[in-house]
Design a protein around this motif. Structure first.
Motif, PDB file in Angstrom:
ATOM      1  N   GLU A 189      77.441 -22.654  75.366  1.00  0.00           N
ATOM      2  CA  GLU A 189      76.256 -22.933  74.680  1.00  0.00           C
ATOM      3  C   GLU A 189      76.269 -24.445  74.046  1.00  0.00           C
ATOM      4  OE1 GLU A 189      75.662 -18.684  72.676  1.00  0.00           O
ATOM      5  OE2 GLU A 189      76.446 -20.143  71.398  1.00  0.00           O
ATOM      6  N   ILE A 190      77.308 -25.257  74.313  1.00  0.00           N
ATOM      7  CA  ILE A 190      77.258 -26.666  74.002  1.00  0.00           C
ATOM      8  C   ILE A 190      76.512 -27.353  75.139  1.00  0.00           C
ATOM      9  CG2 ILE A 190      78.677 -28.665  73.648  1.00  0.00           C
ATOM     10  CD1 ILE A 190      79.142 -26.708  71.713  1.00  0.00           C
ATOM     11  N   TYR A 191      75.527 -28.119  74.785  1.00  0.00           N
ATOM     12  CA  TYR A 191      74.558 -28.805  75.706  1.00  0.00           C
ATOM     13  C   TYR A 191      74.733 -30.281  75.791  1.00  0.00           C
ATOM     14  CZ  TYR A 191      71.392 -29.788  71.794  1.00  0.00           C
ATOM     15  OH  TYR A 191      70.805 -30.320  70.692  1.00  0.00           O
ATOM     16  N   VAL A 192      74.402 -30.861  76.882  1.00  0.00           N
ATOM     17  CA  VAL A 192      74.524 -32.238  77.030  1.00  0.00           C
ATOM     18  C   VAL A 192      73.232 -33.092  77.182  1.00  0.00           C
ATOM     19  CG1 VAL A 192      75.480 -33.958  78.759  1.00  0.00           C
ATOM     20  CG2 VAL A 192      76.523 -31.918  78.182  1.00  0.00           C
ATOM     21  N   VAL A 193      73.052 -34.143  76.579  1.00  0.00           N
ATOM     22  CA  VAL A 193      72.076 -35.053  76.706  1.00  0.00           C
ATOM     23  C   VAL A 193      72.692 -36.352  77.277  1.00  0.00           C
ATOM     24  CG1 VAL A 193      70.660 -34.116  74.846  1.00  0.00           C
ATOM     25  CG2 VAL A 193      72.359 -35.952  74.278  1.00  0.00           C
ATOM     26  N   PHE A 194      71.705 -37.333  77.894  1.00  0.00           N
ATOM     27  CA  PHE A 194      72.058 -38.434  78.379  1.00  0.00           C
ATOM     28  C   PHE A 194      71.405 -39.650  77.599  1.00  0.00           C
ATOM     29  CE2 PHE A 194      72.386 -35.068  81.307  1.00  0.00           C
ATOM     30  CZ  PHE A 194      73.720 -35.007  81.898  1.00  0.00           C
ATOM     31  N   GLN A 195      72.232 -40.687  77.715  1.00  0.00           N
ATOM     32  CA  GLN A 195      71.603 -42.064  77.150  1.00  0.00           C
ATOM     33  C   GLN A 195      71.875 -43.390  78.205  1.00  0.00           C
ATOM     34  OE1 GLN A 195      73.091 -43.902  73.436  1.00  0.00           O
ATOM     35  NE2 GLN A 195      71.086 -44.556  72.939  1.00  0.00           N
ATOM     36  N   PRO A 196      70.775 -43.634  78.631  1.00  0.00           N
ATOM     37  CA  PRO A 196      70.879 -44.699  79.678  1.00  0.00           C
ATOM     38  C   PRO A 196      71.745 -45.904  79.371  1.00  0.00           C
ATOM     39  CG  PRO A 196      68.585 -44.049  79.428  1.00  0.00           C
ATOM     40  CD  PRO A 196      69.177 -43.426  78.216  1.00  0.00           C
ATOM     41  N   ALA A 228      77.016 -39.342  78.834  1.00  0.00           N
ATOM     42  CA  ALA A 228      76.782 -38.022  78.554  1.00  0.00           C
ATOM     43  C   ALA A 228      77.409 -37.727  77.179  1.00  0.00           C
ATOM     44  CB  ALA A 228      77.559 -37.046  79.392  1.00  0.00           C
ATOM     45  N   LEU A 229      76.420 -37.139  76.281  1.00  0.00           N
ATOM     46  CA  LEU A 229      76.760 -36.864  75.079  1.00  0.00           C
ATOM     47  C   LEU A 229      76.804 -35.398  74.770  1.00  0.00           C
ATOM     48  CD1 LEU A 229      74.624 -39.779  73.309  1.00  0.00           C
ATOM     49  CD2 LEU A 229      76.992 -39.913  73.925  1.00  0.00           C
ATOM     50  N   LEU A 257      78.205 -42.407  85.549  1.00  0.00           N
ATOM     51  CA  LEU A 257      78.029 -41.376  84.535  1.00  0.00           C
ATOM     52  C   LEU A 257      79.227 -41.708  83.833  1.00  0.00           C
ATOM     53  CD1 LEU A 257      77.012 -39.152  82.731  1.00  0.00           C
ATOM     54  CD2 LEU A 257      78.417 -37.719  84.763  1.00  0.00           C
ATOM     55  N   ASN A 258      79.146 -41.961  82.222  1.00  0.00           N
ATOM     56  CA  ASN A 258      80.315 -42.036  81.313  1.00  0.00           C
ATOM     57  C   ASN A 258      80.484 -41.040  80.665  1.00  0.00           C
ATOM     58  OD1 ASN A 258      79.393 -44.773  82.077  1.00  0.00           O
ATOM     59  ND2 ASN A 258      80.658 -45.693  80.156  1.00  0.00           N
ATOM     60  N   LEU A 259      81.604 -40.551  80.607  1.00  0.00           N
ATOM     61  CA  LEU A 259      82.125 -39.318  79.792  1.00  0.00           C
ATOM     62  C   LEU A 259      83.227 -39.555  78.920  1.00  0.00           C
ATOM     63  CD1 LEU A 259      82.388 -37.123  83.141  1.00  0.00           C
ATOM     64  CD2 LEU A 259      80.857 -36.631  80.998  1.00  0.00           C
ATOM     65  N   ASN A 265      80.518 -40.188  94.622  1.00  0.00           N
ATOM     66  CA  ASN A 265      81.717 -41.012  94.813  1.00  0.00           C
ATOM     67  C   ASN A 265      82.597 -40.856  93.319  1.00  0.00           C
ATOM     68  OD1 ASN A 265      80.989 -41.712  97.443  1.00  0.00           O
ATOM     69  ND2 ASN A 265      79.694 -43.393  96.594  1.00  0.00           N
ATOM     70  N   ALA A 266      83.998 -40.971  93.588  1.00  0.00           N
ATOM     71  CA  ALA A 266      84.571 -41.153  92.320  1.00  0.00           C
ATOM     72  C   ALA A 266      84.280 -42.211  91.455  1.00  0.00           C
ATOM     73  CB  ALA A 266      86.270 -40.958  92.737  1.00  0.00           C
ATOM     74  N   GLU A 267      84.174 -43.518  92.033  1.00  0.00           N
ATOM     75  CA  GLU A 267      83.831 -44.638  91.140  1.00  0.00           C
ATOM     76  C   GLU A 267      82.537 -44.459  90.303  1.00  0.00           C
ATOM     77  OE1 GLU A 267      82.655 -45.930  95.442  1.00  0.00           O
ATOM     78  OE2 GLU A 267      84.268 -44.728  94.396  1.00  0.00           O
ATOM     79  N   GLN A 268      81.657 -43.420  90.635  1.00  0.00           N
ATOM     80  CA  GLN A 268      80.745 -43.205  89.845  1.00  0.00           C
ATOM     81  C   GLN A 268      80.997 -42.716  88.397  1.00  0.00           C
ATOM     82  OE1 GLN A 268      78.218 -41.693  93.478  1.00  0.00           O
ATOM     83  NE2 GLN A 268      76.700 -42.194  91.941  1.00  0.00           N
ATOM     84  N   LEU A 269      81.931 -42.370  88.415  1.00  0.00           N
ATOM     85  CA  LEU A 269      82.572 -41.618  86.801  1.00  0.00           C
ATOM     86  C   LEU A 269      83.532 -42.556  86.138  1.00  0.00           C
ATOM     87  CD1 LEU A 269      83.568 -37.640  87.750  1.00  0.00           C
ATOM     88  CD2 LEU A 269      81.413 -38.699  86.588  1.00  0.00           C
ATOM     89  N   ILE A 270      82.843 -42.880  84.927  1.00  0.00           N
ATOM     90  CA  ILE A 270      83.535 -43.594  84.027  1.00  0.00           C
ATOM     91  C   ILE A 270      84.000 -43.011  82.777  1.00  0.00           C
ATOM     92  CG2 ILE A 270      83.532 -45.883  82.665  1.00  0.00           C
ATOM     93  CD1 ILE A 270      81.166 -46.678  84.628  1.00  0.00           C
TER      94      ILE A 270
END
Length: 508
Positions: free
Chosen positions: A251-258, A272-273, A326-328, A354-359
């Protein structure tokens, strides 16, 4: 008899405390003396790369220091933390100066570089040392009324801690029934006196009426505390069960800030927050439920739920737009989790981007276990993922981390962004120094907390390739709003609005 036993115990603890203060003082004085000698003996060119490298090596290996700076005409021109300054920073008037030795001292003053920490500073005409406010934190006394005083032969007090005016202790250095005082001079090798005291030894000095009142108050407080603890325990148990249930049901949900490229206004990524809404507790702040998860061993599950949801929601967007990232956020415990990396690989491969798209953002909170963290980061980097150092500029060891951890991105803490527009010259000098430092580091830089066009323009003028993140561009939003934000350039909602003078260009 019992009071004498308590007093004897207090005396023993005070002697042990004096030994600890004496040893720490000796170490600090020895470190300062050696560093002044070594830096001057090196004879590097002033503020040269070689001298800055030497000062940084000393800074990273001495936790009792917050910075080492080079002086010229009583102004700071460079430092280990900030490198070469765009403009010199004048030193404030010293608290004490010794003309014969050429040394100056500042007691409990705002540090001359950042202006946010209370530090002690000592300097000669060439070098300035900033002593960390936590230099004596490892020997904090157990008793509330205990403190220490460091004084020189001429009566100056360079450092003191405790509830009583140090001048009063020095003038009345004899023990009494309501105050224990121990003093030793010349024990640190630097000609100083170490005075320790306990202003509340045992129950001495308290009359029967006072003790009776204290007993009655203690009884009432005990009942109130018991009721409060029962209530808090019930609340915590209830929240723990609710969080476990929310994690089990995802039930934890995620929002995104550009994240926005300032010079073009184009969206280049998002963070992702995690968010949690409960029918009983309402909208629980992230810092509350994240801290609660850490305290109750739920962090591994929370991290996996957030990663799975964030990649599940943003995976298609990342696959279609390889330029987006995408930052996590990861905790220190997450980095040491041996199974987490395989879980991330599985989630990413399912969505074929691609893997490099995850930060992955990490925050330096302590130096403990650094070698293990370094190895964990290397494992992430070896699989193509990128690392971001979050809240840059707020810790003592950020530069040390950058020298060892393969960070491809730095997120400058919002406290620096909020200095923009401040009339204080210290803030202006701090900003100049951090921009100079960032220019030397040559890594991608994100400024957090941009809330005004003035802040965006200032950052852009000083760092042309900087990225920005903050409410000036967009508040955190759902994935549907993010897709519309990117494709149309803006979303017609009051709480999601781009900068007035920057056009957000479509990226998809």
């Amino acid at each position: 008899m019992s009071l004498l036993l308590v007093l004897h115990s207090d005396n023993e603890r005070l002697e042990a405390y004096q030994q600890a203060v004496t040893q720490t003082t000796s170490e600090v004085y020895s470190t300062l003396s050696n560093l002044f000698s070594e830096i001057n003996k090196a004879q590097h060119s002033i503020c040269s790369d070689a001298e800055l490298k030497l000062m940084r090596q000393y800074l990273w290996t001495h936790s009792e220091l917050t910075d080492i700076a080079r002086l010229q005409d009583k102004q700071i021109i460079c430092s280990a933390s900030w490198g070469k300054l765009a403009s010199p920073i004048p030193l404030p008037v010293p608290t004490k100066s010794w003309q014969k030795s050429g040394f100056y001292h500042w007691r409990n003053t705002k540090d001359a570089l950042q202006g946010t920490l209370d530090v002690n500073m000592i300097a000669n005409n060439k070098i300035l040392m900033l002593v960390a406010p936590n230099a004596y934190s490892s020997i904090s006394p157990e008793e509330l009324g205990t403190g220490f005083i460091i004084s020189t032969n001429d009566g100056y007090i360079p450092n003191a801690f405790g509830p009583i005016d140090p001048e009063d202790i020095i003038k009345n250095s004899q023990s009494s029934f309501n105050r224990l005082v121990h003093q030793k001079c010349g024990t640190t090798g630097s000609g100083v006196c170490i005075t320790v005291y306990n202003s509340k030894p045992g129950l001495l000095g308290k009359d029967h009426t006072f003790l009776l009142v204290i007993c009655l108050i203690s009884l009432v407080l005990s009942v109130l505390i018991y009721i409060t603890l029962i209530s808090l325990n019930n609340h915590r148990n209830s929240m723990r069960k609710a969080l476990k249930r929310a994690l089990r049901r995802k039930e934890i949900y995620v929002v995104f800030q550009p994240k926005v490229q300032l010079k073009t206004g184009r969206v280049v990524g998002m963070e992702a927050l995690a968010r949690w809404h409960h029918h009983k507790f309402g909208q629980v702040p992230p810092d509350v439920f994240v801290n609660f998860a850490e305290e109750n061993g739920l962090m591994p599950t929370l991290t996996r739920v957030v990663i799975e949801k964030a990649i599940g929601l943003a995976g298609d967007l990342l696959r279609q737009s390889s330029h987006l990232s995408l930052n996590l956020n990861l905790s220190m415990a997450d980095l040491s989790d041996p199974m987490l990396l395989n879980f991330i690989d599985f989630q990413r491969q399912n969505h074929e981007f691609n893997a490099e798209q995850l930060i992955f953002e990490i925050t330096e909170t302590s130096a403990s276990g650094f070698e293990q963290i370094e190895q964990s980061v290397d494992r992430f980097v070896s699989r193509g993922y990128r690392i971001s150092l979050d809240d840059f500029g707020t810790g003592y060891a950020n530069l040390s981390w950058l020298s060892k951890i393969k960070a491809s991105e730095i997120k400058v803490d919002r406290s620096f962004t909020h200095m923009i527009g401040s009339p204080h010259s210290t803030h202006s000098n701090t900003l100049d120094a951090i921009f100079t430092l960032l220019d030397d580091l040559k890594v991608s830089t994100v400024f957090e907390g941009i809330e005004t066009q003035q802040q965006a323009d200032y950052v852009l003028n000083h760092c042309r390739d900087a990225l920005g993140q903050g409410w000036h561009y967009a508040k955190p939003m759902s994935i549907e709003q993010l897709q519309q934000f990117i494709s149309q350039g803006y979303v017609s909602l009051d709480n999601i609005r781009p900068a007035s003078s920057v056009t957000i260009r479509p990226m998809v």
